[in-house]
Design an enzyme around this catalytic site. Structure first.
Site, PDB file in Angstrom:
ATOM      1  N   HIS A  34      -0.734  -3.154  12.075  1.00 37.16           N
ATOM      2  CA  HIS A  34       0.046  -2.441  11.062  1.00 37.16           C
ATOM      3  C   HIS A  34      -0.010  -3.088   9.671  1.00 37.16           C
ATOM      4  O   HIS A  34       1.041  -3.325   9.070  1.00 37.16           O
ATOM      5  CB  HIS A  34       1.523  -2.360  11.508  1.00 37.16           C
ATOM      6  CG  HIS A  34       1.724  -1.639  12.799  1.00 37.16           C
ATOM      7  ND1 HIS A  34       2.772  -1.909  13.651  1.00 37.16           N
ATOM      8  CD2 HIS A  34       1.011  -0.644  13.389  1.00 37.16           C
ATOM      9  CE1 HIS A  34       2.704  -1.118  14.704  1.00 37.16           C
ATOM     10  NE2 HIS A  34       1.642  -0.349  14.578  1.00 37.16           N
TER      11      HIS A  34
HETATM   12  C1  LIG Z   1      -5.915   0.010  17.032  1.00 44.85           C
HETATM   13  C2  LIG Z   1      -4.735   0.561  16.248  1.00 44.85           C
HETATM   14  C3  LIG Z   1      -3.583   0.974  16.940  1.00 44.85           C
HETATM   15  C4  LIG Z   1      -2.497   1.475  16.221  1.00 44.85           C
HETATM   16  N1  LIG Z   1      -1.455   2.035  16.902  1.00 44.85           N
HETATM   17  C5  LIG Z   1      -0.494   2.708  16.218  1.00 44.85           C
HETATM   18  C6  LIG Z   1       0.477   3.488  16.903  1.00 44.85           C
HETATM   19  O1  LIG Z   1       0.461   3.632  18.116  1.00 44.85           O
HETATM   20  N2  LIG Z   1       1.435   4.099  16.152  1.00 44.85           N
HETATM   21  C7  LIG Z   1       1.479   3.981  14.795  1.00 44.85           C
HETATM   22  O2  LIG Z   1       2.407   4.515  14.166  1.00 44.85           O
HETATM   23  N3  LIG Z   1       0.547   3.271  14.129  1.00 44.85           N
HETATM   24  C8  LIG Z   1      -0.456   2.681  14.800  1.00 44.85           C
HETATM   25  N4  LIG Z   1      -1.452   2.046  14.119  1.00 44.85           N
HETATM   26  C9  LIG Z   1      -1.362   1.981  12.648  1.00 44.85           C
HETATM   27  C10 LIG Z   1      -1.618   3.316  11.963  1.00 44.85           C
HETATM   28  O3  LIG Z   1      -2.646   4.035  12.599  1.00 44.85           O
HETATM   29  C11 LIG Z   1      -1.917   3.032  10.492  1.00 44.85           C
HETATM   30  O4  LIG Z   1      -0.782   2.427   9.892  1.00 44.85           O
HETATM   31  C12 LIG Z   1      -2.274   4.255   9.678  1.00 44.85           C
HETATM   32  O5  LIG Z   1      -3.317   4.973  10.283  1.00 44.85           O
HETATM   33  C13 LIG Z   1      -2.666   3.836   8.267  1.00 44.85           C
HETATM   34  O6  LIG Z   1      -3.078   4.969   7.545  1.00 44.85           O
HETATM   35  P1  LIG Z   1      -3.888   4.826   6.185  1.00 44.85           P
HETATM   36  O7  LIG Z   1      -4.108   6.192   5.702  1.00 44.85           O
HETATM   37  O8  LIG Z   1      -3.203   3.856   5.308  1.00 44.85           O
HETATM   38  O9  LIG Z   1      -5.266   4.136   6.598  1.00 44.85           O
HETATM   39  P2  LIG Z   1      -6.378   4.632   7.611  1.00 44.85           P
HETATM   40  O10 LIG Z   1      -5.857   5.646   8.542  1.00 44.85           O
HETATM   41  O11 LIG Z   1      -6.983   3.402   8.190  1.00 44.85           O
HETATM   42  O12 LIG Z   1      -7.416   5.397   6.686  1.00 44.85           O
HETATM   43  C14 LIG Z   1      -8.236   4.792   5.741  1.00 44.85           C
HETATM   44  C15 LIG Z   1      -9.523   5.604   5.690  1.00 44.85           C
HETATM   45  O13 LIG Z   1     -10.243   5.252   4.535  1.00 44.85           O
HETATM   46  C16 LIG Z   1     -11.620   5.107   4.872  1.00 44.85           C
HETATM   47  N5  LIG Z   1     -12.198   4.209   3.888  1.00 44.85           N
HETATM   48  C17 LIG Z   1     -11.927   2.892   3.706  1.00 44.85           C
HETATM   49  N6  LIG Z   1     -12.644   2.418   2.663  1.00 44.85           N
HETATM   50  C18 LIG Z   1     -13.360   3.460   2.172  1.00 44.85           C
HETATM   51  C19 LIG Z   1     -14.272   3.595   1.099  1.00 44.85           C
HETATM   52  N7  LIG Z   1     -14.609   2.568   0.299  1.00 44.85           N
HETATM   53  N8  LIG Z   1     -14.839   4.822   0.870  1.00 44.85           N
HETATM   54  C20 LIG Z   1     -14.519   5.890   1.669  1.00 44.85           C
HETATM   55  N9  LIG Z   1     -13.664   5.788   2.711  1.00 44.85           N
HETATM   56  C21 LIG Z   1     -13.078   4.598   2.947  1.00 44.85           C
HETATM   57  C22 LIG Z   1     -11.586   4.569   6.292  1.00 44.85           C
HETATM   58  O14 LIG Z   1     -12.805   4.762   6.950  1.00 44.85           O
HETATM   59  C23 LIG Z   1     -10.420   5.331   6.891  1.00 44.85           C
HETATM   60  O15 LIG Z   1     -10.830   6.555   7.451  1.00 44.85           O
HETATM   61  C24 LIG Z   1      -2.549   1.531  14.795  1.00 44.85           C
HETATM   62  C25 LIG Z   1      -3.708   1.127  14.117  1.00 44.85           C
HETATM   63  C26 LIG Z   1      -4.798   0.659  14.829  1.00 44.85           C
HETATM   64  C27 LIG Z   1      -6.048   0.259  14.081  1.00 44.85           C
END
Ligand SMILES: Cc1cc2nc3c(=O)[nH]c(=O)nc-3n(C[C@H](O)[C@H](O)[C@H](O)COP(=O)(O)OP(=O)(O)OC[C@H]3O[C@@H](n4cnc5c(N)ncnc54)[C@H](O)[C@@H]3O)c2cc1C
Length: 502
Positions: free
Chosen positions: A440
């Protein structure tokens, strides 16, 4: 090509943003995602999320050695695929207690308190098992449900928690309760529902939404003090996309600060060391990284407990000190050892014990030797002794539950920390030896009004026009819950701030 909005990152937040912004047919929206659109079969199965770690849909980051964890290097999976980390996560749908959001506002994130966030937390969800629509959404895109199949072990876990004094909660996701309650999941008919499934896929036919996968943003185009677009690679070719209105970063708690730094927006000294020209000296970019540190209390059982189907499980929210806000989380697992697997662990049950309000802070910085490669990720786990002390309380409280009478039909013996780990010193040592990520990361582009803040309370990058960040990185402090639901709500609110449409 010119668009009105360019969204960088098609993860949890990016899917919400692309969907909401493209609801207006008069605006052109581009979503850039570094990962692919095709998904391995294991992604659909919520029981097989650990099989995705280290595959092509994972950035497969590692931390720098962690002094607070005996120098260990921790594996840090992050989704690299449409849906981002919501496509590889453990599908728990968990909202923070109201204290979490009120603390944001108190820290300078004006307007991000619980009453303001509640409509957005409701907007994301269709909570089919929730008892009270004052607190829970009934019509949103994410279907939220308790597991469909009951298991006697987990019915026993609820009894065990109540037996040792945890109140039975009616709904741990209403932001008001603590104690033991049933977890909720983003699972529909046994199949994972990612942010891409819920938000992006239904809008893919829109002619004003372009989604480009395999497109990694390399840097932001800055025109004077304004962000005018994004440079990205696709199929080995360097391309640009311009944004008439705005670029919004949704590349996550690692990707968003890295892209700002590569674009010259960040602490000047660090940028110069990495050979990047300084466009805006913004001290907070990449600083403030934190995560929920997690350890395990596990028991062998006298018989197999693992179910063939996705079963519902409880979790417990508690306080290490009754005078303080909720700061500990116990989640139940049918693997007695850490979830990434310990060969030979056998049959059993465990509680993952997570510290929900860590004080330790770390950073995401460019690697001066390879600025475009994986950044230097330092969550600085357990740098603060008070974090260790509260995790030791968590281990003790988990043991109370694990040793309760209600578990005796199942329990064989304690596997972790194990019979030798009893006094406070041994428990502290165990916490440091076993600490791992709860997956997280947040805080690397935090909202605020002080000099260390990266975005203002409207999510605009301070000192740069036409640029916002809206993902997990903007959380000023981590919430007392898994972070996906809160990230969805941040993106919902960002879309309103950007368009002015409520
Ligand atoms: C293994 C795992 C288990 C988890 N379990 C849970 C759970 O059960 N419940 C829960 O609430 N949370 C869970 N989480 C946490 C939750 O999924 C994250 O907090 C949430 O997805 C974050 O969202 P975000 O949009 O900030 O980032 P992300 O969903 O990580 O999205 C970022 C995106 O940006 C893309 N990206 C990055 N850099 C670039 C770039 N330079 N150019 C283009 N694209 C790029 C990536 O490929 C990715 O698709 C878990 C996370 C993981 C990894």
């Amino acid at each position: 090509m010119a668009f009105d909005y360019v969204v960088v990152g098609g993860g949890t937040a990016g899917c919400v943003l692309a969907s909401r912004l493209s609801q207006d047919p008069d605006v052109q929206v581009l979503l850039l995602e570094a990962g692919g659109a095709t998904r391995p079969a294991a992604m659909a199965d919520p029981m097989r999320w650990t099989f995705l770690v280290g595959t092509e849909v994972d950035w497969a980051y590692e931390t720098v050695p962690q002094p607070g964890a005996g120098g260990a290097i921790c594996s840090w999976p992050r989704g690299k695929v449409l849906g981002g980390s919501s496509s590889i996560n453990a599908v728990m749908h968990t909202r923070g207690h109201r204290d979490s959001y009120d603390a944001w506002a108190d820290a300078g994130a004006t307007g991000w308190d619980y009453p303001t966030m509640l409509p957005f937390l409701k907007r994301i969800e269709r909570a089919v098992d929730a008892p009270d629509s004052r607190y829970r959404g009934m019509n949103g895109p994410m279907i939220v449900a308790q597991g469909e199949v009951a298991h006697p072990l987990w019915e026993g876990a609820v009894e065990a928690a109540v037996e040792v004094g945890h109140p039975g909660a009616t709904d741990l996701n209403n932001g008001l309760e603590e104690g033991v309650g049933w977890s909720e999941y983003n699972v529909v008919d046994g199949v994972r529902q990612s942010a891409a499934d819920a938000y992006l896929v239904p809008g893919l036919e829109r002619p004003n939404l372009a989604v480009v996968t395999g497109a990694q943003a390399r840097r932001l185009l800055l025109d004077g003090g304004r962000c005018s677009g994004v440079e990205y690679t696709k199929d080995g070719e360097l391309r640009t996309a311009s944004a008439e209105r705005q670029v919004v970063l949704a590349a996550g708690a690692i990707g968003s600060p890295q892209l700002l730094l590569l674009s010259g927006i960040g602490p000047a000294a660090q940028l110069r060391e990495a050979g990047v020209d300084v466009a805006a000296d913004l001290a907070g970019v990449g600083e403030g990284l934190h995560d929920h540190p997690m350890t395990t209390v596990g028991y062998r059982t006298t018989r197999p407990v693992r179910a063939a189907a996705f079963v519902r499980k409880p979790h417990v929210r508690l306080r290490s000190d009754p005078a303080d806000p909720i700061d500990l989380h116990l989640i139940f697992s049918d693997s007695p050892a850490p979830s990434t697997g310990t060969p030979g662990a056998g049959d059993g049950y465990a509680m993952r014990v997570a510290l929900m309000t860590p004080f330790s802070r770390g950073s995401v910085r460019l690697n001066p030797a390879d600025p475009e490669g994986a950044p230097l990720i330092d969550p600085n786990y357990l740098a603060e002794e008070r974090d260790v002390e509260r995790m030791v309380v968590g281990v003790r409280r988990a043991r109370e539950v694990g040793e309760a009478k209600a578990f005796s039909p199942w329990r064989d013996r304690e596997l972790l920390p194990g019979p030798d780990v009893r006094d406070a010193a041994a428990c502290r040592e165990y916490v440091r030896r076993s600490v791992t990520t709860y997956f997280h990361p947040v805080g690397t582009c935090r909202i605020g009004v002080d000099d260390g803040a990266v975005v203002d309370p409207e999510l605009r990058v301070r000192g740069v026009e036409g640029l916002r960040v809206a993902d997990a990185s903007v959380m000023p402090m981590i919430v007392s819950a898994n972070t996906n639901a809160t990230t969805l709500a941040i993106a919902e609110r960002a879309a309103v701030l950007m368009t002015g449409n409520p």
